[in-house]
Design an enzyme around this catalytic site. Sequence first.
Site, PDB file in Angstrom:
ATOM      1  N   LYS A 108      64.894  56.115   4.768  1.00 51.32           N
ATOM      2  CA  LYS A 108      64.688  56.388   3.342  1.00 51.32           C
ATOM      3  C   LYS A 108      64.069  57.762   3.212  1.00 51.32           C
ATOM      4  O   LYS A 108      63.379  58.215   4.122  1.00 51.32           O
ATOM      5  CB  LYS A 108      63.727  55.356   2.725  1.00 51.32           C
ATOM      6  CG  LYS A 108      63.917  55.173   1.243  1.00 51.32           C
ATOM      7  CD  LYS A 108      65.094  54.262   1.007  1.00 51.32           C
ATOM      8  CE  LYS A 108      65.160  53.747  -0.407  1.00 51.32           C
ATOM      9  NZ  LYS A 108      65.978  52.523  -0.424  1.00 51.32           N
TER      10      LYS A 108
HETATM   11  N1  GLU Z   1      69.142  52.860  -2.158  1.00 53.99           N
HETATM   12  C1  GLU Z   1      69.919  51.676  -1.956  1.00 53.99           C
HETATM   13  C2  GLU Z   1      69.093  50.597  -1.285  1.00 53.99           C
HETATM   14  O1  GLU Z   1      67.890  50.574  -1.389  1.00 53.99           O
HETATM   15  C3  GLU Z   1      71.237  51.954  -1.267  1.00 53.99           C
HETATM   16  C4  GLU Z   1      71.151  52.526   0.109  1.00 53.99           C
HETATM   17  C5  GLU Z   1      72.486  53.013   0.664  1.00 53.99           C
HETATM   18  O2  GLU Z   1      73.514  52.791   0.070  1.00 53.99           O
HETATM   19  O3  GLU Z   1      72.423  53.634   1.723  1.00 53.99           O
HETATM   20  O4  GLU Z   1      69.620  49.669  -0.724  1.00 53.99           O
END
Ligand code: GLU
Length: 422
Positions: A108
């Site tokens: 993240k």
């Molecule tokens: N931000 C989204 C999550 O928390 C999607 C992550 C992604 O598609 O890589 O799952």
Amino acid sequence: MTAGGQRSLHQAAVAQFQRAADLIDLEPRYREILSYPKNEIIVNFPVTLDDGSLRVFTGYRIQHNNILGPYKGGLRFHPQVDLDEVRALAAWMTFKTALAGVPYGGAKGGLTLDPADFSRDDMRKIVRRFTHALGSNIGPDHDIPAPDVGTSSETMDWVMDTYANISPPGFRQSVKGVVTGKSIAVGGSIGREEATGRGVLYSLRHWCGETGTRLDDLSVAIQGFGNVGSHFGLLAAEAGCTVRGVADHTGTIVNLEGIEVEKLRSWVDEQGGVAGFPGADDASTEDLFSLDVDVLVPAALENQVTLERAKAFKGRLIMEAANGPTTPDADDYLNDNGIDVVPDILANGGGVIVSYFEWLQNKSARAWSFEDVDDRLRDLMWQAHDRVASTHKEHNCTRRDAAYIVALDRLVDVYNRRGIFP
Ligand code: GLU
């Protein structure tokens, strides 16, 4: 611990998987590995803003684990972003992708800012400099960002374009998969925009099947009306659920007869938030949590379902569309009082599942149809739910513990086969 003696968000995330690890007597070495992110990248980069001033921004990318595949997870732009939050969100991604059965690890990233404070031109410069600063720390087979709170397909288009421009000329066309969640014209996938909300509705359908409940009998309250909350709300209303309350950063609105979500969406597009929507009454945030509904769908930020709010909740189910929306003490209270919680790493996995489909399409230079995307999304969501449901029964544990057990099984199997280097 934080100054107030509270667990930090990352400590709470570690405690969640440790609980499940206890239930399966997980070897200490794997507990140790999964308690730490592999890499923590912090970049400071300058941007000259529209008004001529220069500001240095701090950006994060936390790469938690990549034993199952490239690091994967969103970029969050929000004033609340800090290292601890991004660490927790990265760890959740490792378990989410393992549970969904997609060949990715967890990561993240983010910036501590409110995009609304900047012009579009400034945001583009900030995103480009952030991408440039991350450099080869991201890559289509290494670490693949995606949208999250405060970022969109436009942000991903800018990241991809910047990454392509800093790649050698012969590779510029083959690096589209460095991010997912791009706009369709730029190489995104049909169905990615609404994928998380659609996946949350599949989760609700599965829970209905497990509990013998009719979907169109359910009343729902939604906290958050961004990408996830709004798409879920539209789909839930279409499926016959009564959406009785919606809250966002501008306010809370309630209509026990049902809010017309399509009209609400047009209102929010024009007005910037749910407050003042003519088809409902204004209410307080606390009213949303104590509303007479069967299902509460937190689709905003972490730690929103507190112990007090859990005690006020009158319904049967909390469906975690957000990441980490329930505090640990609230989670214990809900479990002790027979209120179901479908955990974030299961309920909101639809986003990263369709991200995987986008990445496959980029690799093969093909575009799938909406039916292809949606059928495969439903299949993967269903398989994950089936495994969690049977583990939940087999271990007589919470759905959250069961979800972690399924994810841990996959991770540990691969660690056992590959061994720990050297
Ligand atoms: N931000 C989204 C999550 O928390 C999607 C992550 C992604 O598609 O890589 O799952």
